[in-house]
Design a protein around this motif. Structure first.
Motif, PDB file in Angstrom:
ATOM      1  N   GLY A 167       0.781  -1.228   0.000  1.00 33.35           N
ATOM      2  CA  GLY A 167       0.000   0.000   0.000  1.00 33.35           C
ATOM      3  C   GLY A 167       0.816   1.282   0.000  1.00 33.35           C
ATOM      4  O   GLY A 167       0.258   2.366  -0.068  1.00 33.35           O
ATOM      5  N   VAL A 168       2.136   1.175   0.077  1.00 38.92           N
ATOM      6  CA  VAL A 168       2.999   2.361   0.078  1.00 38.92           C
ATOM      7  C   VAL A 168       3.102   2.903  -1.352  1.00 38.92           C
ATOM      8  O   VAL A 168       3.340   2.164  -2.290  1.00 38.92           O
ATOM      9  CB  VAL A 168       4.397   2.025   0.640  1.00 38.92           C
ATOM     10  CG1 VAL A 168       5.367   3.171   0.421  1.00 38.92           C
ATOM     11  CG2 VAL A 168       4.292   1.680   2.117  1.00 38.92           C
ATOM     12  N   GLU A 169       2.921   4.197  -1.496  1.00 35.10           N
ATOM     13  CA  GLU A 169       2.967   4.814  -2.813  1.00 35.10           C
ATOM     14  C   GLU A 169       4.294   5.492  -3.116  1.00 35.10           C
ATOM     15  O   GLU A 169       4.716   5.532  -4.268  1.00 35.10           O
ATOM     16  CB  GLU A 169       1.832   5.830  -2.951  1.00 35.10           C
ATOM     17  CG  GLU A 169       0.468   5.184  -2.938  1.00 35.10           C
ATOM     18  CD  GLU A 169      -0.643   6.180  -3.167  1.00 35.10           C
ATOM     19  OE1 GLU A 169      -0.365   7.306  -3.618  1.00 35.10           O
ATOM     20  OE2 GLU A 169      -1.796   5.817  -2.885  1.00 35.10           O
ATOM     21  N   LEU A 170       4.958   6.047  -2.084  1.00 36.04           N
ATOM     22  CA  LEU A 170       6.130   6.877  -2.341  1.00 36.04           C
ATOM     23  C   LEU A 170       7.212   6.676  -1.291  1.00 36.04           C
ATOM     24  O   LEU A 170       6.935   6.705  -0.094  1.00 36.04           O
ATOM     25  CB  LEU A 170       5.720   8.357  -2.355  1.00 36.04           C
ATOM     26  CG  LEU A 170       6.789   9.373  -2.691  1.00 36.04           C
ATOM     27  CD1 LEU A 170       7.307   9.186  -4.115  1.00 36.04           C
ATOM     28  CD2 LEU A 170       6.245  10.777  -2.518  1.00 36.04           C
ATOM     29  N   ILE A 171       8.430   6.486  -1.765  1.00 36.59           N
ATOM     30  CA  ILE A 171       9.596   6.416  -0.894  1.00 36.59           C
ATOM     31  C   ILE A 171      10.592   7.457  -1.391  1.00 36.59           C
ATOM     32  O   ILE A 171      10.898   7.513  -2.579  1.00 36.59           O
ATOM     33  CB  ILE A 171      10.243   5.020  -0.922  1.00 36.59           C
ATOM     34  CG1 ILE A 171       9.268   4.012  -0.312  1.00 36.59           C
ATOM     35  CG2 ILE A 171      11.575   5.015  -0.176  1.00 36.59           C
ATOM     36  CD1 ILE A 171       9.744   2.592  -0.372  1.00 36.59           C
TER      37      ILE A 171
END
Length: 77
Positions: free
Chosen positions: A64-68
Motif C-alpha cells: 500500500g505504500v505509494e512513495l519512498i
C-alpha cells in the motif's frame, strides 16, 4: 508498485532521480537497489528514507505504500 525518488548524491549514485519498484519490504528494497545501483552501497546507509512522508529506519512492509524518498545527508543550514 511503489515510486522511489532519489535526491542529490543518491540520485547521482543511482543514475536516476526516480523509479518504480515492486519489493515487498523496505529491507528487500534496500538490498535490491544496491544490487541494481552498486554506487548506492556507500551512501544508502547514511540516507534518510521517507515512506509516504514518514521516516523509516526499520524494516517494514511496503504494501500500500505509494512513495519512498531517499534523502542523503545535506550540508549547510
Amino acid at each position: 508498485m511503489t515510486r522511489v525518488r532519489y535526491f542529490a548524491a543518491a540520485a547521482e549514485a543511482a543514475g536516476t532521480d526516480a523509479e518504480d519498484r515492486s519489493e515487498g519490504t523496505l529491507a528487500e528494497l534496500r538490498a535490491a537497489v544496491v544490487v541494481e545501483h552498486p554506487a548506492l552501497a556507500d551512501i544508502l546507509p547514511r540516507c534518510a528514507v521517507m515512506v509516504d512522508g514518514v521516516r523509516s529506519d526499520a524494516d517494514r512492509s511496503l504494501e500500500g505504500v505509494e512513495l519512498i524518498d531517499v534523502l542523503p545527508p545535506f550540508a549547510g543550514g
